[in-house]
Design a protein around this motif. Structure first.
Motif, PDB file in Angstrom:
ATOM      1  N   ILE A  64      -4.363  -7.194 -45.379  1.00 44.00           N
ATOM      2  CA  ILE A  64      -5.516  -6.330 -45.105  1.00 44.00           C
ATOM      3  C   ILE A  64      -5.499  -5.114 -46.036  1.00 44.00           C
ATOM      4  CG2 ILE A  64      -6.547  -4.811 -43.371  1.00 44.00           C
ATOM      5  CD1 ILE A  64      -5.532  -6.820 -41.254  1.00 44.00           C
ATOM      6  N   GLU A  65      -4.318  -4.572 -46.272  1.00 44.48           N
ATOM      7  CA  GLU A  65      -4.206  -3.423 -47.185  1.00 44.48           C
ATOM      8  C   GLU A  65      -4.616  -3.809 -48.597  1.00 44.48           C
ATOM      9  OE1 GLU A  65      -0.896  -0.095 -48.642  1.00 44.48           O
ATOM     10  OE2 GLU A  65      -0.327  -1.707 -47.253  1.00 44.48           O
ATOM     11  N   SER A  66      -4.181  -4.996 -49.049  1.00 45.94           N
ATOM     12  CA  SER A  66      -4.569  -5.461 -50.383  1.00 45.94           C
ATOM     13  C   SER A  66      -6.071  -5.666 -50.467  1.00 45.94           C
ATOM     14  CB  SER A  66      -3.846  -6.775 -50.717  1.00 45.94           C
ATOM     15  OG  SER A  66      -2.446  -6.589 -50.746  1.00 45.94           O
ATOM     16  N   TRP A  67      -6.652  -6.235 -49.399  1.00 43.30           N
ATOM     17  CA  TRP A  67      -8.105  -6.440 -49.378  1.00 43.30           C
ATOM     18  C   TRP A  67      -8.837  -5.113 -49.489  1.00 43.30           C
ATOM     19  CZ3 TRP A  67     -11.232  -4.378 -45.518  1.00 43.30           C
ATOM     20  CH2 TRP A  67     -12.580  -4.734 -45.569  1.00 43.30           C
ATOM     21  N   TYR A  68      -8.369  -4.099 -48.761  1.00 37.49           N
ATOM     22  CA  TYR A  68      -9.049  -2.805 -48.790  1.00 37.49           C
ATOM     23  C   TYR A  68      -8.921  -2.156 -50.172  1.00 37.49           C
ATOM     24  CZ  TYR A  68     -10.546   1.886 -47.563  1.00 37.49           C
ATOM     25  OH  TYR A  68     -11.215   3.086 -47.536  1.00 37.49           O
ATOM     26  N   ASP A  69      -7.745  -2.252 -50.787  1.00 37.19           N
ATOM     27  CA  ASP A  69      -7.541  -1.638 -52.102  1.00 37.19           C
ATOM     28  C   ASP A  69      -8.387  -2.304 -53.184  1.00 37.19           C
ATOM     29  OD1 ASP A  69      -5.744   0.133 -51.033  1.00 37.19           O
ATOM     30  OD2 ASP A  69      -3.969  -1.037 -51.564  1.00 37.19           O
ATOM     31  N   LEU A  70      -8.568  -3.617 -53.075  1.00 32.98           N
ATOM     32  CA  LEU A  70      -9.258  -4.359 -54.133  1.00 32.98           C
ATOM     33  C   LEU A  70     -10.755  -4.541 -53.883  1.00 32.98           C
ATOM     34  CD1 LEU A  70      -6.590  -7.160 -54.731  1.00 32.98           C
ATOM     35  CD2 LEU A  70      -6.991  -5.120 -56.123  1.00 32.98           C
ATOM     36  N   HIS A  71     -11.153  -4.537 -52.618  1.00 32.41           N
ATOM     37  CA  HIS A  71     -12.564  -4.823 -52.325  1.00 32.41           C
ATOM     38  C   HIS A  71     -13.150  -3.956 -51.221  1.00 32.41           C
ATOM     39  CE1 HIS A  71     -16.255  -7.142 -51.778  1.00 32.41           C
ATOM     40  NE2 HIS A  71     -15.966  -7.252 -50.492  1.00 32.41           N
ATOM     41  N   GLY A  72     -12.435  -3.818 -50.115  1.00 28.46           N
ATOM     42  CA  GLY A  72     -12.983  -3.157 -48.935  1.00 28.46           C
ATOM     43  C   GLY A  72     -13.428  -1.726 -49.171  1.00 28.46           C
ATOM     44  N   HIS A  73     -12.752  -1.011 -50.067  1.00 29.32           N
ATOM     45  CA  HIS A  73     -13.092   0.394 -50.306  1.00 29.32           C
ATOM     46  C   HIS A  73     -14.499   0.560 -50.865  1.00 29.32           C
ATOM     47  CE1 HIS A  73     -11.956  -0.964 -54.352  1.00 29.32           C
ATOM     48  NE2 HIS A  73     -12.715   0.023 -54.787  1.00 29.32           N
ATOM     49  N   LEU A  75     -17.154  -1.098 -49.842  1.00 29.85           N
ATOM     50  CA  LEU A  75     -18.154  -1.355 -48.821  1.00 29.85           C
ATOM     51  C   LEU A  75     -18.510  -0.073 -48.084  1.00 29.85           C
ATOM     52  CD1 LEU A  75     -16.658  -4.638 -47.292  1.00 29.85           C
ATOM     53  CD2 LEU A  75     -18.387  -4.435 -49.087  1.00 29.85           C
ATOM     54  N   ARG A  76     -19.745   0.027 -47.638  1.00 22.24           N
ATOM     55  CA  ARG A  76     -20.167   1.226 -46.911  1.00 22.24           C
ATOM     56  C   ARG A  76     -19.378   1.406 -45.620  1.00 22.24           C
ATOM     57  NH1 ARG A  76     -26.041   1.211 -45.492  1.00 22.24           N
ATOM     58  NH2 ARG A  76     -25.636  -1.002 -45.167  1.00 22.24           N
ATOM     59  N   ASP A  77     -19.089   0.297 -44.966  1.00 25.55           N
ATOM     60  CA  ASP A  77     -18.328   0.368 -43.723  1.00 25.55           C
ATOM     61  C   ASP A  77     -16.907  -0.163 -43.904  1.00 25.55           C
ATOM     62  OD1 ASP A  77     -19.018  -2.259 -44.160  1.00 25.55           O
ATOM     63  OD2 ASP A  77     -19.335  -2.736 -42.047  1.00 25.55           O
ATOM     64  N   GLY A  78     -16.386  -0.062 -45.130  1.00 19.50           N
ATOM     65  CA  GLY A  78     -15.072  -0.616 -45.423  1.00 19.50           C
ATOM     66  C   GLY A  78     -13.955  -0.008 -44.592  1.00 19.50           C
ATOM     67  N   LEU A  79     -13.963   1.319 -44.431  1.00 19.65           N
ATOM     68  CA  LEU A  79     -12.901   1.977 -43.666  1.00 19.65           C
ATOM     69  C   LEU A  79     -12.967   1.588 -42.201  1.00 19.65           C
ATOM     70  CD1 LEU A  79     -10.551   3.940 -43.881  1.00 19.65           C
ATOM     71  CD2 LEU A  79     -12.135   5.814 -43.413  1.00 19.65           C
ATOM     72  N   ARG A  80     -14.174   1.485 -41.656  1.00 23.12           N
ATOM     73  CA  ARG A  80     -14.331   1.063 -40.263  1.00 23.12           C
ATOM     74  C   ARG A  80     -13.829  -0.364 -40.077  1.00 23.12           C
ATOM     75  NH1 ARG A  80     -17.938  -1.825 -37.373  1.00 23.12           N
ATOM     76  NH2 ARG A  80     -19.193  -2.201 -39.240  1.00 23.12           N
ATOM     77  N   ARG A  81     -14.141  -1.220 -41.036  1.00 24.16           N
ATOM     78  CA  ARG A  81     -13.659  -2.605 -40.964  1.00 24.16           C
ATOM     79  C   ARG A  81     -12.133  -2.649 -40.991  1.00 24.16           C
ATOM     80  NH1 ARG A  81     -17.046  -7.066 -44.399  1.00 24.16           N
ATOM     81  NH2 ARG A  81     -19.153  -6.436 -43.845  1.00 24.16           N
ATOM     82  N   ARG A  82     -11.538  -1.822 -41.848  1.00 24.20           N
ATOM     83  CA  ARG A  82     -10.088  -1.856 -41.959  1.00 24.20           C
ATOM     84  C   ARG A  82      -9.434  -1.440 -40.640  1.00 24.20           C
ATOM     85  NH1 ARG A  82      -5.906   1.041 -46.282  1.00 24.20           N
ATOM     86  NH2 ARG A  82      -4.049   0.213 -45.247  1.00 24.20           N
ATOM     87  N   HIS A  83      -9.985  -0.428 -39.987  1.00 25.68           N
ATOM     88  CA  HIS A  83      -9.424  -0.003 -38.697  1.00 25.68           C
ATOM     89  C   HIS A  83      -9.493  -1.139 -37.679  1.00 25.68           C
ATOM     90  CE1 HIS A  83      -8.820   3.860 -40.266  1.00 25.68           C
ATOM     91  NE2 HIS A  83     -10.029   4.378 -40.054  1.00 25.68           N
TER      92      HIS A  83
END
Length: 356
Positions: A64-73, A75-83
């Motif tokens: 999940i951390e790798s996804w956020y660093d490479l793609h999720g960040h 997204l408009r709701d990327g941080l909410r998705r990561r939580h």
């Protein structure tokens, strides 16, 4: 020997196809060990730099951390998705990502459903988790397929869309004008009723968003900019409001309080969104075109807009025109009797009574 059986029953492979390239691995069965040995010998002959891939033992939270660093960040709701994804990984005890158990996930989903989580929320979380695997595989971070690819989302019972009548709109506006201490609530409500905007879209508007009788919405749910015409009266009212009170802020709580003071009762979760449904419902009932409504509301697919199609006047009249006649009129009864009588009379012919 290249293959030997260990005391615990497993089979160990120790193969060196060429000098300096040695591979060791343990398997449960002899057949798996033999296939691994044959693969190593053939692959190294074809490519001296080849080596068998090691098992991916990364945990789900690491993925999940790798996804956020490479793609999720991005997204408009990327941080909410990561939580949400982190919380899901903790509930599943942070398993090895490549070996996540679909049954364990389904059990967690059942527990949350019984605890009151909505099926839509759970389906969204499943989509988020699938996206992690799909995006990372597309980026080459992982090489295995999504282990939850065959898990089906929950079936959602479609709810009836709630919208306000003209009398209810008048009651709501009266409650806002007489008992609301926030001057921004009424203009936001008027924008939603006049354009079908979402509450968040209307609340973010600024004076520069209204020009020449057109409101332009940016930062929308779909990420696309759309423009909707408004009346000259509403345009003047908004310009006056922004000049006196500044930009909209802190409106939703005051709106809910004003709504609670009325006799209007809406389903949970449809308070402010009922204004959007109200615009769409009145638009269709007054003869508006469904394709035009799709553009006004900013729906990416027509299927979303079709929820309002049943309110079209022609659609309702078709139910009367083409449905079964439950209460026939006297005229239709007389016509039916005449037709039946005419059919019962035998036609004369030149062959006589016997007809042969």
């Amino acid at each position: 020997m290249a293959i030997e059986q260990l005391p615990d029953g497993r089979w160990k492979v120790d193969v060196e196809p060429i000098k300096g390239k040695r591979f060791r691995k343990t398997f449960k069965t002899k057949g798996e060990a033999q296939r691994f040995e044959a693969t190593c010998r053939s692959k190294v002959i074809e490519n001296r730099e080849w080596s068998p891939s090691t098992a991916d033992t990364r945990r789900l939270m690491g993925l999940i951390e790798s996804w956020y660093d490479l793609h999720g960040h991005s997204l408009r709701d990327g941080l909410r998705r990561r939580h949400k994804l982190d919380a899901l990984a903790k509930r599943l005890r942070d398993p090895i990502a490549s070996r996540i158990d679909p049954q364990a996930y389904a059990h967690d989903r059942r527990v949350r459903l019984e605890a009151g989580a909505s099926p839509k929320t759970l389906n969204n979380e499943l989509g988020y988790l699938r996206s992690v695997y799909n995006e990372l595989r597309g980026l080459g971070v992982i090489k295995y397929e999504n282990p939850l690819a065959l898990v089906k989302p929950l079936k959602i019972q479609e709810r009836e869309l709630s919208w306000l009548t003209n009398l209810q709109i008048a009651e709501l506006l009266d409650s806002i004008r007489t008992g609301c201490d926030n001057p921004h609530v009424e203009p936001v409500v008027l924008i939603c009723l006049a354009t079908g905007a979402r509450w968040s879209e209307a609340e973010k508007l600024k004076a520069t968003s209204v020009r020449n009788g057109v409101i332009t919405f940016s930062g929308t749910k779909s990420g696309k900019v759309r423009s909707v015409p408004i009346s000259a009266e509403l345009e003047k009212r908004l310009a006056k409001h922004w000049k006196q009170h500044g930009p909209f802020m802190h409106t939703i709580t005051s709106f809910r309080r004003a709504l609670a003071r009325t006799t209007i009762r809406l389903p949970k979760g449809q308070a402010a969104h009922a204004l959007r449904h109200t615009f769409a419902s009145h638009f269709i009932q007054n003869g508006g075109n469904i394709l035009t409504l799709q553009k006004i509301l900013g729906h990416s697919s027509l299927a979303m807009t079709m929820r309002y199609a049943h309110l079209a006047p022609d659609h309702l009249q078709d139910a009367i025109r083409f449905g079964p006649v439950l209460m026939p009129t006297k005229r239709s009864v007389d016509s039916s009797s005449t037709l039946a009588t005419s059919k019962s009379k035998k036609p004369r012919n030149s062959l006589g009574k016997s007809g042969v």
